[in-house]
Design a protein around this motif. Structure first.
Motif, PDB file in Angstrom:
ATOM      1  N   SER A 165       7.600 -48.121  20.019  1.00  0.00           N
ATOM      2  CA  SER A 165       6.753 -46.932  20.024  1.00  0.00           C
ATOM      3  C   SER A 165       6.389 -46.496  18.607  1.00  0.00           C
ATOM      4  CB  SER A 165       7.432 -45.798  20.773  1.00  0.00           C
ATOM      5  OG  SER A 165       8.508 -45.296  20.028  1.00  0.00           O
ATOM      6  N   ASP A 168       4.549 -43.236  14.266  1.00  0.00           N
ATOM      7  CA  ASP A 168       3.345 -42.435  14.051  1.00  0.00           C
ATOM      8  C   ASP A 168       3.392 -41.075  14.743  1.00  0.00           C
ATOM      9  OD1 ASP A 168       2.256 -44.293  12.484  1.00  0.00           O
ATOM     10  OD2 ASP A 168       0.524 -44.749  13.742  1.00  0.00           O
ATOM     11  N   GLU A 169       3.788 -41.100  16.027  1.00  0.00           N
ATOM     12  CA  GLU A 169       3.780 -39.839  16.772  1.00  0.00           C
ATOM     13  C   GLU A 169       4.766 -38.854  16.163  1.00  0.00           C
ATOM     14  OE1 GLU A 169       3.846 -40.142  21.128  1.00  0.00           O
ATOM     15  OE2 GLU A 169       3.121 -42.180  20.861  1.00  0.00           O
ATOM     16  N   GLU A 171       5.752 -38.811  13.048  1.00  0.00           N
ATOM     17  CA  GLU A 171       5.199 -38.350  11.768  1.00  0.00           C
ATOM     18  C   GLU A 171       4.151 -37.275  12.015  1.00  0.00           C
ATOM     19  OE1 GLU A 171       3.602 -41.539   9.468  1.00  0.00           O
ATOM     20  OE2 GLU A 171       5.512 -42.012   8.529  1.00  0.00           O
ATOM     21  N   ALA A 172       3.307 -37.503  13.007  1.00  0.00           N
ATOM     22  CA  ALA A 172       2.261 -36.528  13.318  1.00  0.00           C
ATOM     23  C   ALA A 172       2.881 -35.185  13.660  1.00  0.00           C
ATOM     24  CB  ALA A 172       1.394 -37.032  14.469  1.00  0.00           C
ATOM     25  N   ALA A 173       3.943 -35.227  14.464  1.00  0.00           N
ATOM     26  CA  ALA A 173       4.585 -33.980  14.870  1.00  0.00           C
ATOM     27  C   ALA A 173       5.260 -33.316  13.674  1.00  0.00           C
ATOM     28  CB  ALA A 173       5.605 -34.257  15.971  1.00  0.00           C
ATOM     29  N   ALA A 174       5.902 -34.124  12.816  1.00  0.00           N
ATOM     30  CA  ALA A 174       6.586 -33.574  11.651  1.00  0.00           C
ATOM     31  C   ALA A 174       5.587 -32.916  10.702  1.00  0.00           C
ATOM     32  CB  ALA A 174       7.364 -34.663  10.924  1.00  0.00           C
ATOM     33  N   LEU A 175       4.409 -33.549  10.578  1.00  0.00           N
ATOM     34  CA  LEU A 175       3.369 -32.986   9.710  1.00  0.00           C
ATOM     35  C   LEU A 175       2.935 -31.610  10.176  1.00  0.00           C
ATOM     36  CD1 LEU A 175       0.703 -35.621   8.694  1.00  0.00           C
ATOM     37  CD2 LEU A 175       1.801 -33.933   7.258  1.00  0.00           C
ATOM     38  N   MET A 176       2.985 -31.398  11.486  1.00  0.00           N
ATOM     39  CA  MET A 176       2.570 -30.101  12.004  1.00  0.00           C
ATOM     40  C   MET A 176       3.724 -29.101  11.959  1.00  0.00           C
ATOM     41  SD  MET A 176      -0.096 -30.862  15.029  1.00  0.00           S
ATOM     42  CE  MET A 176       0.398 -32.399  15.693  1.00  0.00           C
ATOM     43  N   GLY A 177       4.843 -29.530  11.372  1.00  0.00           N
ATOM     44  CA  GLY A 177       5.935 -28.601  11.150  1.00  0.00           C
ATOM     45  C   GLY A 177       7.007 -28.613  12.222  1.00  0.00           C
ATOM     46  N   ALA A 178       6.964 -29.556  13.152  1.00  0.00           N
ATOM     47  CA  ALA A 178       7.983 -29.612  14.200  1.00  0.00           C
ATOM     48  C   ALA A 178       9.316 -30.085  13.622  1.00  0.00           C
ATOM     49  CB  ALA A 178       7.538 -30.548  15.314  1.00  0.00           C
ATOM     50  N   ARG A 182      12.925 -30.702  18.192  1.00  0.00           N
ATOM     51  CA  ARG A 182      11.704 -30.601  19.002  1.00  0.00           C
ATOM     52  C   ARG A 182      11.024 -31.968  19.096  1.00  0.00           C
ATOM     53  NH1 ARG A 182       7.469 -26.596  20.066  1.00  0.00           N
ATOM     54  NH2 ARG A 182       8.550 -25.035  18.858  1.00  0.00           N
ATOM     55  N   LYS A 186      10.413 -33.610  22.657  1.00  0.00           N
ATOM     56  CA  LYS A 186       9.053 -33.661  23.174  1.00  0.00           C
ATOM     57  C   LYS A 186       8.410 -35.042  23.054  1.00  0.00           C
ATOM     58  CE  LYS A 186       7.663 -29.253  23.929  1.00  0.00           C
ATOM     59  NZ  LYS A 186       6.729 -28.792  24.926  1.00  0.00           N
ATOM     60  N   ILE A 187       8.832 -35.825  22.054  1.00  0.00           N
ATOM     61  CA  ILE A 187       8.104 -37.066  21.794  1.00  0.00           C
ATOM     62  C   ILE A 187       8.963 -38.307  21.984  1.00  0.00           C
ATOM     63  CG2 ILE A 187       6.938 -38.374  19.974  1.00  0.00           C
ATOM     64  CD1 ILE A 187       6.205 -35.278  19.126  1.00  0.00           C
TER      65      ILE A 187
ATOM     66  N   ALA B  71       5.945 -32.161   3.780  1.00  0.00           N
ATOM     67  CA  ALA B  71       4.676 -32.370   4.473  1.00  0.00           C
ATOM     68  C   ALA B  71       4.330 -31.208   5.403  1.00  0.00           C
ATOM     69  CB  ALA B  71       4.745 -33.678   5.261  1.00  0.00           C
ATOM     70  N   SER B  72       5.341 -30.734   6.128  1.00  0.00           N
ATOM     71  CA  SER B  72       5.078 -29.731   7.163  1.00  0.00           C
ATOM     72  C   SER B  72       4.651 -28.385   6.583  1.00  0.00           C
ATOM     73  CB  SER B  72       6.332 -29.549   8.010  1.00  0.00           C
ATOM     74  OG  SER B  72       7.409 -29.212   7.171  1.00  0.00           O
ATOM     75  N   PHE B  80      -4.300 -39.914  12.180  1.00  0.00           N
ATOM     76  CA  PHE B  80      -3.763 -41.243  11.926  1.00  0.00           C
ATOM     77  C   PHE B  80      -4.750 -42.322  12.358  1.00  0.00           C
ATOM     78  CE2 PHE B  80      -0.114 -38.631  11.742  1.00  0.00           C
ATOM     79  CZ  PHE B  80       0.806 -39.294  10.960  1.00  0.00           C
ATOM     80  N   ALA B  84      -2.115 -41.710  16.947  1.00  0.00           N
ATOM     81  CA  ALA B  84      -0.776 -41.176  17.184  1.00  0.00           C
ATOM     82  C   ALA B  84      -0.800 -39.973  18.112  1.00  0.00           C
ATOM     83  CB  ALA B  84      -0.101 -40.825  15.858  1.00  0.00           C
ATOM     84  N   PHE B  86       0.227 -37.837  21.254  1.00  0.00           N
ATOM     85  CA  PHE B  86       1.500 -37.801  21.983  1.00  0.00           C
ATOM     86  C   PHE B  86       1.229 -38.295  23.400  1.00  0.00           C
ATOM     87  CE2 PHE B  86       1.880 -33.942  19.114  1.00  0.00           C
ATOM     88  CZ  PHE B  86       2.386 -34.695  18.073  1.00  0.00           C
ATOM     89  N   ARG B  87       1.742 -39.487  23.710  1.00  0.00           N
ATOM     90  CA  ARG B  87       1.279 -40.132  24.941  1.00  0.00           C
ATOM     91  C   ARG B  87       1.850 -39.512  26.208  1.00  0.00           C
ATOM     92  NH1 ARG B  87       3.738 -45.887  23.390  1.00  0.00           N
ATOM     93  NH2 ARG B  87       4.171 -44.890  21.424  1.00  0.00           N
ATOM     94  N   MET B  89       1.941 -36.295  26.655  1.00  0.00           N
ATOM     95  CA  MET B  89       1.402 -34.945  26.769  1.00  0.00           C
ATOM     96  C   MET B  89      -0.076 -35.035  27.116  1.00  0.00           C
ATOM     97  SD  MET B  89       2.922 -32.893  23.553  1.00  0.00           S
ATOM     98  CE  MET B  89       4.496 -33.339  22.857  1.00  0.00           C
ATOM     99  N   PHE B  97       0.031 -28.442  20.431  1.00  0.00           N
ATOM    100  CA  PHE B  97       1.352 -28.711  19.837  1.00  0.00           C
ATOM    101  C   PHE B  97       1.593 -27.975  18.511  1.00  0.00           C
ATOM    102  CE2 PHE B  97       4.505 -31.143  17.466  1.00  0.00           C
ATOM    103  CZ  PHE B  97       5.486 -31.330  18.414  1.00  0.00           C
ATOM    104  N   VAL B 101       4.349 -25.034  17.644  1.00  0.00           N
ATOM    105  CA  VAL B 101       5.345 -25.144  16.582  1.00  0.00           C
ATOM    106  C   VAL B 101       5.319 -23.886  15.712  1.00  0.00           C
ATOM    107  CG1 VAL B 101       5.920 -26.394  14.464  1.00  0.00           C
ATOM    108  CG2 VAL B 101       5.331 -27.652  16.524  1.00  0.00           C
TER     109      VAL B 101
END
Lengths: 276, 353
Positions: A165, A168-169, A171-178, A182, A186-187, B71-72, B80, B84, B86-87, B89, B97, B101
């Protein structure tokens, strides 16, 4: 076209027949024998062997040991596979190899290792003695041995799934501050949940049936450190054949339940893979 | 400058991905990082996002040095290459999302997601899962998800790489329009020069971890600053012995030249009306039909060049001798580029006009 098709289906039926025959001789007949022998002297003898206090104690111990093992191994397996697949660090390859050791080592050796560490001749013995902790020839030893033998099951199931898997997913979530929890909830977890359940089932099956390692550390104290497989072995060596088969049938029943669960989960995993 | 990189260096296991990279980006611009694979463009993007950390140098966003900010906390939206999404969701949950957060109010989340779904034109598809969407739709969702928390800066890694050619054209125009509408400073990475030229306000060309040139698409196209830019942009062909061509003289220090199809005019022999003396004779070696034009490979005394010919022009055949007029060349050496015009055309102009 037709002769070829006929030939093909002949091959098919020969192969199927061979497989069925093999399974019948190696698995079905022996399992049926267990039930036949267990019930040979009638239902009362069968019931008596099962409700025997020692048998019940052994069943309880087996369930306790398997339950504890599965909980701890799930915890360990989830974190180990998470670390291995989603982060970069030194010595990752070594860690991956170490996790597989129990698959390669004979369970008897696993048992002996614990004797040499925690037993009367072990290096941790003075410390354990001083603090009045008993590990070998007691329940903790049985649990430790079972954990050792079964701990690769869950991480082995999860690592390929989590690897496929990618990151990427996450990283994407972490970038949004998760946060880590979480992201996992969630992922990562939705992706691996069926694989995890499959791993838990395999781990349970192995933990319930473990004999070698447990036999070494248990000390065979009846009603105290006897698990079901050990109890069966004792009954058998004391020529209580019917009783030993009766108790065996409990294990067989548990195995069948586990097998059915395994199939259901496997079906779900496949369906999941198809749709994503 | 809204985003500024100062002397950034980055090495991965001995491979230098960034060498002394410095550039600045104005607020509200749409910037394309253009370069061949392995030129370090994605590394630059990931360092701005905070997914990688530079070994040395400063990254400044809106006047704040962000090197040590995770980063956050940088307030960046990232799309990406693989999207990327979220598959597990739905489209709605994917877009929501980032807002969840941030613990936004439920009603605010609903309003913002509805607004974005309208922006990307996927009304009615909120309940679908990513695997039920087409490539273009997924890309739009990824875009909306990155925009949802109102980032100050949007980064896109090869945003069109995973989409088939036809949809890609539509999406390019759509993305450019939408980014202009939202007014967000954006940086995207691409290896496709058409894409960069079509979409970007400004292009930064990278090569071997270095920034080669920064400028508007027109500047980059017309005034390549380095030999690499000159060769990389356009359908460039190298001419070794350019002094042998009619109208061009050897310039000291420049041993080679670059010619692009748009610098060349091909005519049938005897049909050229002006500047016959400035033209060359070449042999057509092959003809490729490109849909809107024909692409000719012409042998000019041993040098192969590529020229375009309009479909409505009189047809030429393989093996035919044609008159080739070269208007200009880019002369280059290891470190510099200069423009050379065909001298004979200029002379004729001064005499006749």
């Amino acid at each position: 076209m037709k002769p070829k098709a006929v030939k093909k289906s002949a091959t098919k039926y020969i192969l199927i027949a061979l497989a069925v025959l093999f399974i019948a001789v190696m698995l079905a007949v022996p399992l049926a024998t267990v039930l036949v022998y267990a019930l040979r002297q009638g239902w009362d003898t069968f019931a008596a062997a099962i409700v025997d206090p020692y048998a019940i104690k052994a069943l309880k111990l087996t369930l306790t040991a398997a339950g504890t093992t599965v909980v701890l191994n799930t915890f360990f397996g989830v974190f180990a596979s998470w670390a291995i697949t989603k982060f970069r660090f030194r010595g990752k390859q070594i860690l991956t190899t170490l996790i597989d050791i129990p698959f390669a080592i004979s369970p008897v050796i696993a048992g002996l290792v614990f004797i040499y560490v925690f037993g009367r001749i072990g290096w941790a013995y003075p410390f354990l003695q001083a603090h009045d902790i008993k590990i070998v020839f007691a329940v903790p030893g049985i649990i430790l041995a079972t954990i050792f033998v079964t701990f690769p099951f869950i991480s082995r199931e999860l690592i390929p799934l989590m690897q496929s898997s990618g990151t990427d997913e996450e990283e994407a979530a972490a970038l949004m501050g998760a946060g880590g929890l979480r992201i996992y909830r969630k992922i990562t977890f939705p992706h691996v949940k069926w694989g995890l359940l499959y791993g838990i089932i395999l781990c349970t099956a192995r933990a319930v049936g473990e004999f070698g390692a447990v036999s070494v550390v248990s000390g065979h104290l009846r009603g105290k450190t006897n698990t079901l497989p050990l109890h069966i072995e004792i009954l058998f060596s004391e020529f209580h054949l019917t009783a030993s088969f009766a108790v065996s049938s409990i294990l067989v029943a548990m195995t069948v339940v586990i097998l059915v669960l395994r199939n259901i989960v496997e079906y779900r995993v496949k369906r999941e893979e198809r749709s994503h | 400058m809204y985003v500024e990189l100062k002397n950034i260096n980055k090495t991965f296991n001995g491979f230098q991905a960034s060498r002394d990279v410095s550039f600045g980006i104005e607020q509200g611009q749409l910037v394309g990082l253009l370069g061949p694979s392995g030129s370090g463009k994605t590394t630059i993007l990931r360092m701005i996002a905070g997914l990688e950390y530079p070994d040395s140098g400063d990254i400044i966003i809106n006047g704040v040095r962000v090197n040590d900010i995770p980063a956050s906390k940088r307030g960046i939206g990232f799309v990406f290459q693989s999207y990327a999404l979220f598959r597990y969701m739905t489209v709605y949950d994917n877009i929501a999302f980032g807002l969840e957060v941030q613990r936004s109010r439920k009603a605010d989340i609903r309003a913002r997601v509805a607004e974005l779904i309208k922006l990307i034109g996927l009304e009615g598809m909120e309940k679908r899962y990513p695997h039920q969407l087409s490539g273009g739709q997924r890309q739009r969702v990824a875009f909306a998800r990155a925009l949802a928390p109102n980032p100050q800066l949007l980064l896109l890694d090869e945003p069109f790489a995973a989409i088939d050619a036809k949809v890609r054209r539509e999406l390019r125009a759509w993305l450019r329009e939408t980014i202009n509408k939202v007014g967000i400073t954006s940086i995207f990475v691409t290896h496709d020069q058409d894409e960069a030229i079509e979409v970007a306000d400004e292009i930064i060309i990278t090569n071997a971890g270095q920034v080669e040139q920064k400028g508007s698409p027109v500047e980059i196209y017309k005034h390549p600053a380095t030999p690499f830019s000159a060769q990389f942009i356009g359908q460039s062909r190298t001419v070794e012995n350019y002094a042998a061509l009619n109208g061009f003289e050897h310039v000291a220090g420049f041993d080679r030249a670059i010619v692009r199809p748009e610098f060349i005019d091909v005519e049938k022999r005897g049909k050229r009306l002006m500047f016959e003396s400035a033209a060359e004779t070449g042999v057509v070696e092959s003809i490729f039909f490109r849909g809107n034009l024909s692409e000719l490979t012409i042998n000019l005394g041993g040098t192969r060049i590529i020229a375009n010919r309009a479909l409505e022009a009189e047809e030429v055949a393989v093996g035919e001798e044609v008159s080739v007029l070269i208007y200009r060349l880019y002369l280059y050496n290891d470190s510099a580029v200069r423009l050379a015009e065909n001298v004979l055309i200029r002379d004729v102009n001064t005499v006749f006009i």
